[in-house]
Design an enzyme around this catalytic site. Structure first.
Site, PDB file in Angstrom:
ATOM      1  N   SER A  44      40.834  36.938  50.530  1.00 42.66           N
ATOM      2  CA  SER A  44      40.231  36.890  51.863  1.00 42.66           C
ATOM      3  C   SER A  44      41.051  36.044  52.831  1.00 42.66           C
ATOM      4  CB  SER A  44      38.825  36.279  51.775  1.00 42.66           C
ATOM      5  OG  SER A  44      38.006  37.032  50.932  1.00 42.66           O
TER       6      SER A  44
HETATM    7  N1  SAH Z   1      37.790  35.681  46.036  1.00 41.79           N
HETATM    8  C1  SAH Z   1      38.838  36.598  45.681  1.00 41.79           C
HETATM    9  C2  SAH Z   1      38.585  37.929  46.313  1.00 41.79           C
HETATM   10  C3  SAH Z   1      39.123  39.047  45.507  1.00 41.79           C
HETATM   11  S1  SAH Z   1      38.664  40.643  46.061  1.00 41.79           S
HETATM   12  C4  SAH Z   1      40.177  36.023  46.063  1.00 41.79           C
HETATM   13  O1  SAH Z   1      40.202  35.116  46.901  1.00 41.79           O
HETATM   14  O2  SAH Z   1      41.187  36.451  45.519  1.00 41.79           O
HETATM   15  C5  SAH Z   1      37.138  40.906  45.218  1.00 41.79           C
HETATM   16  C6  SAH Z   1      37.174  40.868  43.714  1.00 41.79           C
HETATM   17  O3  SAH Z   1      35.920  41.332  43.225  1.00 41.79           O
HETATM   18  C7  SAH Z   1      38.235  41.745  43.066  1.00 41.79           C
HETATM   19  O4  SAH Z   1      39.054  40.955  42.246  1.00 41.79           O
HETATM   20  C8  SAH Z   1      37.426  42.769  42.268  1.00 41.79           C
HETATM   21  O5  SAH Z   1      38.042  43.158  41.062  1.00 41.79           O
HETATM   22  C9  SAH Z   1      36.147  42.007  42.010  1.00 41.79           C
HETATM   23  N2  SAH Z   1      34.981  42.846  41.694  1.00 41.79           N
HETATM   24  C10 SAH Z   1      34.625  44.061  42.213  1.00 41.79           C
HETATM   25  N3  SAH Z   1      33.469  44.502  41.665  1.00 41.79           N
HETATM   26  C11 SAH Z   1      33.068  43.539  40.779  1.00 41.79           C
HETATM   27  C12 SAH Z   1      31.953  43.401  39.903  1.00 41.79           C
HETATM   28  N4  SAH Z   1      31.014  44.337  39.818  1.00 41.79           N
HETATM   29  N5  SAH Z   1      31.876  42.291  39.149  1.00 41.79           N
HETATM   30  C13 SAH Z   1      32.825  41.315  39.209  1.00 41.79           C
HETATM   31  N6  SAH Z   1      33.911  41.394  40.024  1.00 41.79           N
HETATM   32  C14 SAH Z   1      34.030  42.487  40.799  1.00 41.79           C
END
Ligand code: SAH
Length: 208
Positions: free
Chosen positions: A60
């Site tokens: 983000s």
């Molecule tokens: N806070 C992270 C954001 C990553 S993007 C950062 O700063 O890097 C969102 C993340 O949510 C991704 O890594 C994706 O794989 C994960 N995600 C998507 N659906 C999910 C679920 N059902 N359970 C756990 N993680 C999930």
């Protein structure tokens, strides 16, 4: 040099947009965001936008990380659940402020990389789970704060259930491409209220 970039990021992008919690501001100055960014995007680590982190996922925008963290009103007495570990940057910011951080990620490679990096940085208050965040992490519930960094179409029931009385959850909810960032509060008697904070764009929360 990078510390200077970080200070500028905090002053211009974060304080400049009215994030005030001193604990959040000092965590954003301390956590070395460039360590979480893939090599080919390194020069953009402190830019005012999200970035790709591999596996089709994104880290983000710094302001959103700071804002979502501030909204939870955390301190060392608080236990927090994060859904979507990703590269682990938001996890590190939470671990600088909260007592214990529980973080769930569905892609094993991302969870393992985050664990390795955050261990090497010395964090000992982070607990990792590879799995589906729709069910939260029941064994450690309830949580004072829940922060979700992927967007479901509806608020997952299990997450609301795992919120402690007096707890706060921040979660993007809606269709892919555009969601509303919601603040969900559970009061001392268990009553849930919901407030729309702003429009956001997160990757979808995948249910499998
Ligand atoms: N806070 C992270 C954001 C990553 S993007 C950062 O700063 O890097 C969102 C993340 O949510 C991704 O890594 C994706 O794989 C994960 N995600 C998507 N659906 C999910 C679920 N059902 N359970 C756990 N993680 C999930």
């Amino acid at each position: 040099m990078r510390e200077e970039e970080r200070r500028r990021m905090v002053v211009e992008q974060i304080e400049g947009r009215d994030v005030k919690d001193p604990a959040v501001l000092s965590a954003m100055i301390k956590v070395e965001r460039h360590l979480f960014i893939p090599g080919d995007k390194l020069s953009e680590a402190y830019g005012d936008f999200p970035l790709p982190i591999g596996e089709g996922q994104t880290i983000s925008q710094p302001y959103i990380v700071a804002y979502m963290t501030e909204v939870l009103k955390l301190d060392r007495s608080k236990k927090v659940l994060e859904i979507g570990t990703g590269c682990g940057y938001q996890t590190a910011v939470l671990a600088e402020i909260a007592g214990e951080v529980y973080t769930v990620e569905r892609i094993p490679e991302l969870s393992e990389n985050a664990l390795r990096l955050l261990n090497s940085l010395g964090y000992d208050n982070i607990h990792y789970l590879t799995g589906n965040g729709f069910t939260g992490w029941q064994v450690h519930a309830p949580y004072d704060g829940i922060l979700v960094t992927c967007a479901p179409k509806f608020i997952p029931q299990a997450l609301t259930a795992q919120l402690a009385p007096g707890g706060r959850m921040v979660i993007p909810v809606g269709m892919s491409g555009y969601q509303e960032l919601l603040l969900i509060r559970k009061d001392k008697s268990g009553i849930i209220t919901e407030r729309v904070l702003c429009g956001v764009r997160f990757v979808p929360m995948i249910d499998d």
